[in-house]
Design a protein around this motif. Structure first.
Motif, mmCIF file in Angstrom:
data_model
loop_
_atom_site.group_PDB
_atom_site.id
_atom_site.type_symbol
_atom_site.label_atom_id
_atom_site.label_comp_id
_atom_site.label_asym_id
_atom_site.label_seq_id
_atom_site.Cartn_x
_atom_site.Cartn_y
_atom_site.Cartn_z
ATOM 1 N N ALA A 1 0.851 -1.186 0.000
ATOM 2 C CA ALA A 1 0.000 0.000 0.000
ATOM 3 C C ALA A 1 0.893 1.244 0.000
ATOM 4 O O ALA A 1 1.681 1.453 0.923
ATOM 5 C CB ALA A 1 -0.898 0.003 1.230
ATOM 6 N N VAL A 2 0.771 2.049 -1.039
ATOM 7 C CA VAL A 2 1.623 3.239 -1.157
ATOM 8 C C VAL A 2 0.993 4.369 -0.351
ATOM 9 O O VAL A 2 -0.085 4.872 -0.694
ATOM 10 C CB VAL A 2 1.805 3.642 -2.626
ATOM 11 C CG1 VAL A 2 2.695 4.880 -2.723
ATOM 12 C CG2 VAL A 2 2.422 2.487 -3.421
ATOM 13 N N ILE A 3 1.667 4.764 0.726
ATOM 14 C CA ILE A 3 1.134 5.800 1.617
ATOM 15 C C ILE A 3 2.154 6.927 1.796
ATOM 16 O O ILE A 3 2.206 7.572 2.842
ATOM 17 C CB ILE A 3 0.689 5.211 2.969
ATOM 18 C CG1 ILE A 3 1.817 4.435 3.639
ATOM 19 C CG2 ILE A 3 -0.510 4.305 2.790
ATOM 20 C CD1 ILE A 3 1.475 4.005 5.053
ATOM 21 N N LYS A 4 2.937 7.160 0.753
ATOM 22 C CA LYS A 4 3.868 8.293 0.776
ATOM 23 C C LYS A 4 3.083 9.600 0.796
ATOM 24 O O LYS A 4 1.869 9.615 0.592
ATOM 25 C CB LYS A 4 4.784 8.238 -0.445
ATOM 26 C CG LYS A 4 4.060 8.351 -1.770
ATOM 27 C CD LYS A 4 5.014 8.275 -2.942
ATOM 28 C CE LYS A 4 4.255 8.366 -4.267
ATOM 29 N NZ LYS A 4 5.156 8.368 -5.438
ATOM 30 N N ALA A 5 3.790 10.706 1.043
ATOM 31 C CA ALA A 5 3.171 12.041 1.076
ATOM 32 C C ALA A 5 1.973 12.057 2.022
ATOM 33 O O ALA A 5 0.898 12.552 1.699
ATOM 34 C CB ALA A 5 2.776 12.488 -0.329
ATOM 35 N N ASP A 6 2.192 11.512 3.237
ATOM 36 C CA ASP A 6 1.143 11.456 4.254
ATOM 37 C C ASP A 6 -0.115 10.787 3.707
ATOM 38 O O ASP A 6 -1.230 11.272 3.894
ATOM 39 C CB ASP A 6 0.821 12.859 4.781
ATOM 40 C CG ASP A 6 0.140 12.830 6.150
ATOM 41 O OD1 ASP A 6 0.286 11.816 6.869
ATOM 42 O OD2 ASP A 6 -0.555 13.810 6.482
ATOM 43 N N ALA A 7 0.101 9.645 3.042
ATOM 44 C CA ALA A 7 -0.997 8.894 2.420
ATOM 45 C C ALA A 7 -1.791 9.793 1.486
ATOM 46 O O ALA A 7 -3.021 9.871 1.541
ATOM 47 C CB ALA A 7 -1.903 8.248 3.466
ATOM 48 N N TYR A 8 -1.043 10.469 0.603
ATOM 49 C CA TYR A 8 -1.673 11.354 -0.389
ATOM 50 C C TYR A 8 -2.632 12.323 0.303
ATOM 51 O O TYR A 8 -3.733 12.603 -0.172
ATOM 52 C CB TYR A 8 -2.444 10.544 -1.435
ATOM 53 C CG TYR A 8 -1.621 9.662 -2.343
ATOM 54 C CD1 TYR A 8 -0.503 8.968 -1.892
ATOM 55 C CD2 TYR A 8 -1.979 9.478 -3.671
ATOM 56 C CE1 TYR A 8 0.229 8.141 -2.723
ATOM 57 C CE2 TYR A 8 -1.253 8.650 -4.531
ATOM 58 C CZ TYR A 8 -0.146 7.985 -4.045
ATOM 59 O OH TYR A 8 0.581 7.158 -4.869
ATOM 60 N N GLY A 9 -2.196 12.855 1.443
ATOM 61 C CA GLY A 9 -3.003 13.830 2.166
ATOM 62 C C GLY A 9 -4.071 13.248 3.064
ATOM 63 O O GLY A 9 -4.814 14.001 3.708
ATOM 64 N N HIS A 10 -4.161 11.923 3.162
ATOM 65 C CA HIS A 10 -5.216 11.291 3.954
ATOM 66 C C HIS A 10 -4.774 10.946 5.377
ATOM 67 O O HIS A 10 -5.610 10.545 6.189
ATOM 68 C CB HIS A 10 -5.704 10.016 3.266
ATOM 69 C CG HIS A 10 -6.461 10.245 1.997
ATOM 70 N ND1 HIS A 10 -5.868 10.759 0.858
ATOM 71 C CD2 HIS A 10 -7.764 10.030 1.681
ATOM 72 C CE1 HIS A 10 -6.780 10.844 -0.107
ATOM 73 N NE2 HIS A 10 -7.924 10.413 0.368
ATOM 74 N N GLY A 11 -3.472 11.056 5.665
ATOM 75 C CA GLY A 11 -2.967 10.725 6.986
ATOM 76 C C GLY A 11 -2.322 9.352 7.017
ATOM 77 O O GLY A 11 -3.008 8.328 7.123
ATOM 78 N N ALA A 12 -0.996 9.301 6.922
ATOM 79 C CA ALA A 12 -0.295 8.032 6.753
ATOM 80 C C ALA A 12 -0.459 7.107 7.957
ATOM 81 O O ALA A 12 -0.683 5.901 7.797
ATOM 82 C CB ALA A 12 1.193 8.287 6.481
ATOM 83 N N VAL A 13 -0.359 7.646 9.153
ATOM 84 C CA VAL A 13 -0.434 6.789 10.336
ATOM 85 C C VAL A 13 -1.812 6.164 10.458
ATOM 86 O O VAL A 13 -1.950 4.953 10.693
ATOM 87 C CB VAL A 13 -0.068 7.584 11.601
ATOM 88 C CG1 VAL A 13 -0.406 6.785 12.861
ATOM 89 C CG2 VAL A 13 1.416 7.934 11.604
ATOM 90 N N ARG A 14 -2.866 6.957 10.293
ATOM 91 C CA ARG A 14 -4.213 6.408 10.416
ATOM 92 C C ARG A 14 -4.516 5.407 9.299
ATOM 93 O O ARG A 14 -5.147 4.380 9.535
ATOM 94 C CB ARG A 14 -5.246 7.538 10.416
ATOM 95 C CG ARG A 14 -5.238 8.401 11.669
ATOM 96 C CD ARG A 14 -5.540 7.611 12.940
ATOM 97 N NE ARG A 14 -6.861 7.018 12.937
ATOM 98 C CZ ARG A 14 -7.956 7.590 13.445
ATOM 99 N NH1 ARG A 14 -7.856 8.797 14.010
ATOM 100 N NH2 ARG A 14 -9.121 6.984 13.421
ATOM 101 N N CYS A 15 -4.055 5.696 8.097
ATOM 102 C CA CYS A 15 -4.298 4.769 6.994
ATOM 103 C C CYS A 15 -3.523 3.466 7.193
ATOM 104 O O CYS A 15 -4.060 2.367 6.967
ATOM 105 C CB CYS A 15 -3.933 5.425 5.664
ATOM 106 S SG CYS A 15 -5.117 6.688 5.126
#
Length: 356
Positions: free
Chosen positions: A30-44
């Motif tokens: 699962a690609v979650i770079k850039a803060d999960a594309y603005g969605h929040g990397a840790v929560r995602c």
């Protein structure tokens, strides 16, 4: 409080990841770079922690944030390391790393490591951004295995035009990859979101879904598999002012829109300081009081104007969807002559609210 917010649906995020695995029949990072594309990397990442085969980020800073949050799954550094000193941290935190240049191969050979690495060896198959030259690829693979510093090598490349389903470039890149990697016994990763959705015959043991996880299609036109995606983010706000204007009155900065009849105008607490694109033109779709309408005039820093003339139900305090399940981010991006990736990544100031 200011009513602008971004609602992030974590169940939709999980469902999109499951679709990626279903369609690919392969393991999925699962690609979650850039803060999960603005969605929040840790929560995602936390939402997928029990089922993800691994995650992919751009750099070690993003990986360490996930490790600090308790994420234990494999994490791949898509840009590899930027200097050899990072290798100690990569080993310490059990990260996987891309090697896309000969200097990185040399740094691994020369490093003193406490444990062997998992390296994803990247080929430049025709995008000409980063990646090893085809003539150097097999030798680099052999050097990594011979170094004693590497436990496993995964072979990878990246498509430049997979979102264009009639473009022969993707098949040319596959051919180049197969030629350069001939005889190399290793797992393979080629497909990103558009290749995963639109190029099912491309071989591979791993896929790297990115934009599709967030429910946005990478294609300009409808595509059967992309149409199954669920939007994850709903960007919304509320009407904070209503104006009744006669014909011939300008709306917003620069008089770029002038009423052509008596109109009812709503002012929404949302602007380019929140990440909504300033260059979105009149006519960009919005949804207010459960009905579709349109943007009017220029987007301001903190506000924008929408057409309420044919939406009598709308009034002060009515909710406005800027993008989400009813107004797709791909629609807004097309109107603003950009891509949904940029819309999501540019989001700022707006608080994220998570729904699970």
């Amino acid at each position: 409080m200011r009513p602008a917010r971004a609602l992030v649906d974590l169940q939709a995020f999980r469902d999109n990841y499951r679709l990626a695995r279903e369609l690919s029949g392969a393991r999925a990072l699962a690609v979650i770079k850039a803060d999960a594309y603005g969605h929040g990397a840790v929560r995602c990442a936390t939402a997928l922690a029990e089922e993800a085969d691994g995650f992919a980020v751009a750099c070690i800073e993003e990986a360490l944030e996930l490790r600090a949050a308790g994420i234990q799954a494999p994490i791949l550094l898509l840009e590899g390391f930027f200097e050899a000193a990072e290798l100690a941290l990569i080993v310490e935190h059990r990260l996987w790393c891309v090697a896309h240049a000969l200097w990185q191969v040399e740094a691994i050979e020369q490093a003193s490591l406490d444990a062997p690495l998992t390296v994803w060896l990247k080929l430049d198959s025709g995008m000409h951004r980063v990646g090893l030259h085809p003539a150097d690829y097999a030798q680099a693979y052999q050097r990594l295995l011979a170094s004693g510093k590497v436990a496993k090598v995964v072979l990878m490349s990246h498509f430049s035009s997979a979102d264009e389903l009639d473009n022969p470039r993707s098949q040319e890149q596959v051919t180049q990859f197969l030629s350069a990697s001939e005889g190399l016994a290793a797992e393979v990763s080629l497909r990103n979101s558009p290749a995963l959705l639109g190029w099912p015959k491309v071989p591979g043991d791993w896929v790297r879904p990115g934009i599709m996880l967030y429910g946005a299609s990478p294609f300009e036109h409808p595509q059967p598999q992309a149409d199954r995606l669920q939007p994850v983010m709903t960007l919304s706000s509320r009407i904070i002012s209503v104006r009744e204007l006669p014909a011939g009155e300008p709306v917003g900065y620069g008089q770029t829109f002038v009423t052509d009849r008596s109109m009812r105008i709503g002012v929404v607490a949302m602007g380019y300081a929140d990440g909504y694109p300033r260059h979105a033109p009149t006519g960009t779709p919005v949804r207010v009081a459960g009905r579709r309408s349109r943007l009017l005039g220029r987007v301001s820093m903190d506000m924008l104007c929408i057409d309420l003339t044919d939406v009598p139900e709308a009034s002060l305090g009515s909710e406005v969807e800027l993008w989400g399940r009813h107004v797709l981010a791909t629609e807004v991006a097309a109107a603003a002559e950009t891509i949904p990736y940029e819309l999501f990544c540019n989001l700022k100031r707006v608080p994220r609210v998570y729904q699970d």
